[in-house]
Design an enzyme around this catalytic site. Structure first.
Site, PDB file in Angstrom:
ATOM      1  N   TYR A 155       0.839  -1.215   0.000  1.00 27.97           N
ATOM      2  CA  TYR A 155       0.000   0.000   0.000  1.00 27.97           C
ATOM      3  C   TYR A 155       0.870   1.260   0.000  1.00 27.97           C
ATOM      4  O   TYR A 155       0.456   2.312  -0.472  1.00 27.97           O
ATOM      5  CB  TYR A 155      -0.949  -0.026   1.204  1.00 27.97           C
ATOM      6  CG  TYR A 155      -2.242   0.723   0.991  1.00 27.97           C
ATOM      7  CD1 TYR A 155      -3.021   0.521  -0.145  1.00 27.97           C
ATOM      8  CD2 TYR A 155      -2.700   1.639   1.930  1.00 27.97           C
ATOM      9  CE1 TYR A 155      -4.205   1.215  -0.334  1.00 27.97           C
ATOM     10  CE2 TYR A 155      -3.887   2.332   1.748  1.00 27.97           C
ATOM     11  CZ  TYR A 155      -4.636   2.116   0.611  1.00 27.97           C
ATOM     12  OH  TYR A 155      -5.807   2.802   0.432  1.00 27.97           O
ATOM     13  N   LYS A 162      -3.450   8.163   2.751  1.00 22.71           N
ATOM     14  CA  LYS A 162      -4.648   7.962   3.585  1.00 22.71           C
ATOM     15  C   LYS A 162      -4.448   8.532   4.988  1.00 22.71           C
ATOM     16  O   LYS A 162      -5.393   9.064   5.582  1.00 22.71           O
ATOM     17  CB  LYS A 162      -5.015   6.470   3.661  1.00 22.71           C
ATOM     18  CG  LYS A 162      -5.555   5.888   2.353  1.00 22.71           C
ATOM     19  CD  LYS A 162      -6.797   6.609   1.859  1.00 22.71           C
ATOM     20  CE  LYS A 162      -7.442   5.892   0.685  1.00 22.71           C
ATOM     21  NZ  LYS A 162      -8.463   6.732   0.010  1.00 22.71           N
TER      22      LYS A 162
HETATM   23  P1  NAD Z   1     -12.371   2.810  -8.150  1.00 21.72           P
HETATM   24  O1  NAD Z   1     -11.201   2.524  -9.021  1.00 21.72           O
HETATM   25  O2  NAD Z   1     -13.692   2.318  -8.589  1.00 21.72           O
HETATM   26  O3  NAD Z   1     -12.479   4.374  -7.848  1.00 21.72           O
HETATM   27  C1  NAD Z   1     -11.369   5.256  -7.841  1.00 21.72           C
HETATM   28  C2  NAD Z   1     -11.872   6.542  -8.497  1.00 21.72           C
HETATM   29  O4  NAD Z   1     -10.900   7.601  -8.421  1.00 21.72           O
HETATM   30  C3  NAD Z   1     -12.178   6.337  -9.993  1.00 21.72           C
HETATM   31  O5  NAD Z   1     -13.531   6.648 -10.247  1.00 21.72           O
HETATM   32  C4  NAD Z   1     -11.269   7.329 -10.683  1.00 21.72           C
HETATM   33  O6  NAD Z   1     -11.836   7.880 -11.857  1.00 21.72           O
HETATM   34  C5  NAD Z   1     -11.123   8.391  -9.585  1.00 21.72           C
HETATM   35  N1  NAD Z   1     -10.026   9.326  -9.846  1.00 21.72           N
HETATM   36  C6  NAD Z   1      -8.708   9.030 -10.004  1.00 21.72           C
HETATM   37  N2  NAD Z   1      -8.033  10.177 -10.281  1.00 21.72           N
HETATM   38  C7  NAD Z   1      -8.938  11.199 -10.250  1.00 21.72           C
HETATM   39  C8  NAD Z   1      -8.861  12.607 -10.436  1.00 21.72           C
HETATM   40  N3  NAD Z   1      -7.699  13.233 -10.700  1.00 21.72           N
HETATM   41  N4  NAD Z   1     -10.003  13.340 -10.357  1.00 21.72           N
HETATM   42  C9  NAD Z   1     -11.198  12.758 -10.084  1.00 21.72           C
HETATM   43  N5  NAD Z   1     -11.335  11.419  -9.897  1.00 21.72           N
HETATM   44  C10 NAD Z   1     -10.201  10.647  -9.980  1.00 21.72           C
HETATM   45  O7  NAD Z   1     -11.997   2.187  -6.722  1.00 21.72           O
HETATM   46  P2  NAD Z   1     -12.666   2.261  -5.260  1.00 21.72           P
HETATM   47  O8  NAD Z   1     -12.019   1.172  -4.494  1.00 21.72           O
HETATM   48  O9  NAD Z   1     -14.134   2.316  -5.366  1.00 21.72           O
HETATM   49  O10 NAD Z   1     -12.061   3.624  -4.694  1.00 21.72           O
HETATM   50  C11 NAD Z   1     -12.855   4.677  -4.174  1.00 21.72           C
HETATM   51  C12 NAD Z   1     -12.243   5.162  -2.866  1.00 21.72           C
HETATM   52  O11 NAD Z   1     -12.366   4.136  -1.880  1.00 21.72           O
HETATM   53  C13 NAD Z   1     -10.747   5.496  -2.933  1.00 21.72           C
HETATM   54  O12 NAD Z   1     -10.492   6.640  -2.140  1.00 21.72           O
HETATM   55  C14 NAD Z   1     -10.116   4.284  -2.295  1.00 21.72           C
HETATM   56  O13 NAD Z   1      -8.832   4.548  -1.748  1.00 21.72           O
HETATM   57  C15 NAD Z   1     -11.137   4.011  -1.211  1.00 21.72           C
HETATM   58  N6  NAD Z   1     -11.044   2.697  -0.570  1.00 21.72           N
HETATM   59  C16 NAD Z   1     -11.080   1.570  -1.318  1.00 21.72           C
HETATM   60  C17 NAD Z   1     -10.974   0.339  -0.681  1.00 21.72           C
HETATM   61  C18 NAD Z   1     -10.986  -0.951  -1.472  1.00 21.72           C
HETATM   62  O14 NAD Z   1     -10.537  -1.974  -0.952  1.00 21.72           O
HETATM   63  N7  NAD Z   1     -11.485  -0.947  -2.698  1.00 21.72           N
HETATM   64  C19 NAD Z   1     -10.873   0.257   0.720  1.00 21.72           C
HETATM   65  C20 NAD Z   1     -10.847   1.437   1.448  1.00 21.72           C
HETATM   66  C21 NAD Z   1     -10.948   2.658   0.797  1.00 21.72           C
END
Ligand code: NAD
Length: 272
Positions: A155, A162
């Site tokens: 990570y 984060k």
């Molecule tokens: P995802 O890939 O579906 O979403 C990530 C999003 O970030 C995408 O829609 C992408 O277009 C957007 N993005 C990237 N660069 C950007 C920019 N410059 N401007 C605007 N948008 C931008 O994946 P996800 O897992 O749904 O991620 C969403 C959030 O959840 C993130 O913050 C991620 O760190 C967090 N998260 C995910 C997990 C997991 O295990 N999937 C766990 C905890 C937190």
């Protein structure tokens, strides 16, 4: 319904696996009106996903690193709604050098990109949408976190991003609270989205949740996270701000294996 009459801006829908997609679906099911954002070439995917929601929402262009984009979306929402009841920050990105090992070798140029998109953007959105959020009768900003109190395999700089997001949400809560805006994070357990599965090392998170989460954890089920985000976007948590709500089956609270089953009166410890 929980979100009747709420007008919400939801970033971060890339495809139907995105956490934000499930928040948008849950919010619409609970009576909210939703607008999505996307950027550049991802937009076609977002529009396709939007068509799979109960009601197809508009998709506005928003790169979180562009103050012009933020101002344009704020102007659109001002004309459309005149206020904003809630905002989901579901955005993260890091160049390859920042993830999957090689922590010590990632150059600042790449690290700064990760921090700008994944951390600073929460403050940018808070600043850009504050007048619209203030115009609502109590509004809510929610961001998505991955527990930054520990170092995780692969990570790397996203973990640092984060940790910064956690601090940013507290300062934003401090500065927007007097304007009637709550700011909270949901620290989700691992979910198999595009962002997550592109991290080399993500597969190592999953056994930790199998071992530690007292409630269990399904990496294919974003529903618990979506429901909690909707609760935070609702009027039912009116005195909660600067908080990190862990939606991880309880894994963050447990140091080692959880008793799973009772066998002849003796409990077996998973993973022991
Ligand atoms: P995802 O890939 O579906 O979403 C990530 C999003 O970030 C995408 O829609 C992408 O277009 C957007 N993005 C990237 N660069 C950007 C920019 N410059 N401007 C605007 N948008 C931008 O994946 P996800 O897992 O749904 O991620 C969403 C959030 O959840 C993130 O913050 C991620 O760190 C967090 N998260 C995910 C997990 C997991 O295990 N999937 C766990 C905890 C937190």
């Amino acid at each position: 319904m929980l979100l009747d009459g709420k007008r919400l801006l939801i970033t971060g829908v890339l495809d139907p696996r995105s956490i934000a997609f499930h928040v948008a679906r849950c919010a619409q099911e609970q009576g909210a009106e939703v607008v999505l954002t996307s950027l550049g070439r991802a937009r076609r995917l977002t529009e396709r996903a939007a068509g799979r929601l109960p009601t197809t929402p508009d998709v506005l262009e928003l790169d979180v690193t562009s103050e012009d984009d933020i101002a344009a979306v704020a102007k659109d929402l001002e004309g459309r709604w005149g206020r904003l009841d809630g905002l989901l920050h579901a955005v993260a990105f890091a160049p390859g050098s920042c993830l999957g090992g090689g922590f010590l070798d990632a150059p600042w140029e790449d690290v700064s990109t990760a921090l700008q998109i994944s951390t600073y953007s929460l403050a940018s959105l808070g600043r850009g949408f504050a007048p619209l959020l203030e115009a609502a009768d109590g509004s809510s900003v929610v961001g998505l976190d991955f527990d930054a109190s520990l170092a995780w395999p692969g990570y790397d700089w996203m973990g640092v991003a984060k940790a910064g997001l956690e601090a940013t949400s507290r300062y934003l809560a401090r500065d927007l609270g007097p304007r009637g805006v709550r700011v909270n994070l949901v620290a989700a357990g691992p979910l198999r989205t595009i962002a997550a599965t592109s991290i080399d090392g993500f597969q190592h998170f999953e056994p930790v949740w199998d071992e530690r989460a007292p409630l269990g954890w399904d990496v294919r089920d974003p529903e618990p996270v979506a429901r909690t985000v909707c609760a935070l976007l609702s009027d039912w948590m009116p005195a909660v701000t600067g908080e990190i709500v862990h939606v991880d089956g309880g894994a963050h609270a447990i140091g080692a294996g959880v008793p799973r089953a009772v066998d002849d009166g003796a409990s077996a410890v998973a993973g022991a």
